[in-house]
Design a protein around this motif. Structure first.
Motif, mmCIF file in Angstrom:
data_model
loop_
_atom_site.group_PDB
_atom_site.id
_atom_site.type_symbol
_atom_site.label_atom_id
_atom_site.label_comp_id
_atom_site.label_asym_id
_atom_site.label_seq_id
_atom_site.Cartn_x
_atom_site.Cartn_y
_atom_site.Cartn_z
ATOM 1 N N ARG A 16 87.272 9.610 -56.426
ATOM 2 C CA ARG A 16 86.438 8.886 -57.402
ATOM 3 C C ARG A 16 87.122 8.919 -58.779
ATOM 4 O O ARG A 16 87.214 7.915 -59.471
ATOM 5 C CB ARG A 16 85.048 9.514 -57.471
ATOM 6 N N GLN A 34 82.809 3.486 -50.963
ATOM 7 C CA GLN A 34 81.749 3.992 -50.090
ATOM 8 C C GLN A 34 81.925 5.492 -49.899
ATOM 9 O O GLN A 34 83.037 5.962 -49.652
ATOM 10 C CB GLN A 34 81.828 3.262 -48.748
ATOM 11 N N THR A 35 80.835 6.229 -50.018
ATOM 12 C CA THR A 35 80.890 7.667 -49.787
ATOM 13 C C THR A 35 80.684 7.951 -48.296
ATOM 14 O O THR A 35 80.205 7.096 -47.547
ATOM 15 C CB THR A 35 79.802 8.413 -50.577
ATOM 16 N N TYR A 36 81.008 9.174 -47.895
ATOM 17 C CA TYR A 36 80.768 9.568 -46.500
ATOM 18 C C TYR A 36 79.282 9.498 -46.169
ATOM 19 O O TYR A 36 78.904 9.106 -45.061
ATOM 20 C CB TYR A 36 81.316 10.975 -46.236
ATOM 21 N N ALA A 37 78.420 9.836 -47.119
ATOM 22 C CA ALA A 37 76.970 9.818 -46.880
ATOM 23 C C ALA A 37 76.451 8.417 -46.605
ATOM 24 O O ALA A 37 75.429 8.246 -45.947
ATOM 25 C CB ALA A 37 76.231 10.428 -48.065
ATOM 26 N N GLU A 38 77.150 7.411 -47.089
ATOM 27 C CA GLU A 38 76.711 6.033 -46.908
ATOM 28 C C GLU A 38 77.075 5.455 -45.544
ATOM 29 O O GLU A 38 76.662 4.343 -45.212
ATOM 30 C CB GLU A 38 77.302 5.148 -48.010
ATOM 31 N N GLU A 49 79.207 14.898 -48.669
ATOM 32 C CA GLU A 49 78.345 13.718 -48.772
ATOM 33 C C GLU A 49 78.781 12.738 -49.863
ATOM 34 O O GLU A 49 78.774 11.528 -49.653
ATOM 35 C CB GLU A 49 76.888 14.138 -49.032
ATOM 36 N N GLU A 50 79.150 13.225 -51.017
ATOM 37 C CA GLU A 50 79.484 12.357 -52.146
ATOM 38 C C GLU A 50 80.982 12.079 -52.281
ATOM 39 O O GLU A 50 81.415 11.400 -53.207
ATOM 40 C CB GLU A 50 78.931 12.928 -53.449
ATOM 41 N N LEU A 51 81.758 12.596 -51.349
ATOM 42 C CA LEU A 51 83.191 12.291 -51.367
ATOM 43 C C LEU A 51 83.409 10.834 -50.963
ATOM 44 O O LEU A 51 82.619 10.260 -50.216
ATOM 45 C CB LEU A 51 83.957 13.213 -50.416
ATOM 46 N N ILE A 52 84.487 10.251 -51.425
ATOM 47 C CA ILE A 52 84.792 8.845 -51.124
ATOM 48 C C ILE A 52 85.389 8.734 -49.721
ATOM 49 O O ILE A 52 86.414 9.329 -49.422
ATOM 50 C CB ILE A 52 85.774 8.261 -52.161
#
Length: 141
Positions: A16, A34-38, A49-52
């Motif tokens: 990010r 897009q993050t992994y959580a998405e 979760e918030e990593l790209i």
């Protein structure tokens, strides 16, 4: 048939930050991120979760893709060390401007200078460890 080739950079939690840096330093446009959580149905380790998961940047007519690896990935002992990117510029002034923007927080390997193949060429590692070759090819070369 190969129709193109895009550099893809993998970071250890800094994707990010790298995208924001390249957006400013290279006047890139972040087309998607897009993050992994998405990602629906993807099993991810806690803290990721918030990593790209994937980002796509447009720099002029070129494309750059990047992502974060899962935490503690064994492939990230030296982030950026397996990729280098050559930026071809239309003139020495543009090359110098871009070179100096990328060097912020990084390490100059070869200062921007005239060479036998270019009026302006330099190498540096940016603050994320990515090796860049910045070269001007002016008309008539």
């Amino acid at each position: 048939m190969i129709t193109g080739m895009n550099p893809y950079l993998t970071f250890n939690g800094k994707a990010r930050e790298a995208a924001a840096f390249y957006e400013k330093a290279l006047e890139a446009r972040v087309i998607e991120s897009q993050t992994y959580a998405e990602v629906e149905g993807m099993e991810i380790p806690p803290g990721a979760e918030e990593l790209i998961m994937h980002a796509y940047l447009k720099i002029g007519e070129m494309e750059l893709m990047l992502s974060d690896a899962f935490p503690d990935s064994p492939d990230l002992e030296a982030p950026g060390s397996l990729v280098s990117i050559a930026l071809s510029m239309s003139d020495a002034s543009s090359a110098a401007k871009t070179f100096h923007a990328l060097e912020a927080g990084g390490e100059v390997i070869m200062p921007m200078a005239e060479t036998f193949f270019s009026p302006a060429y330099g190498q540096l590692k940016d603050q994320f460890g990515v090796l860049w070759h910045v070269v001007a090819y002016e008309e008539g070369q």
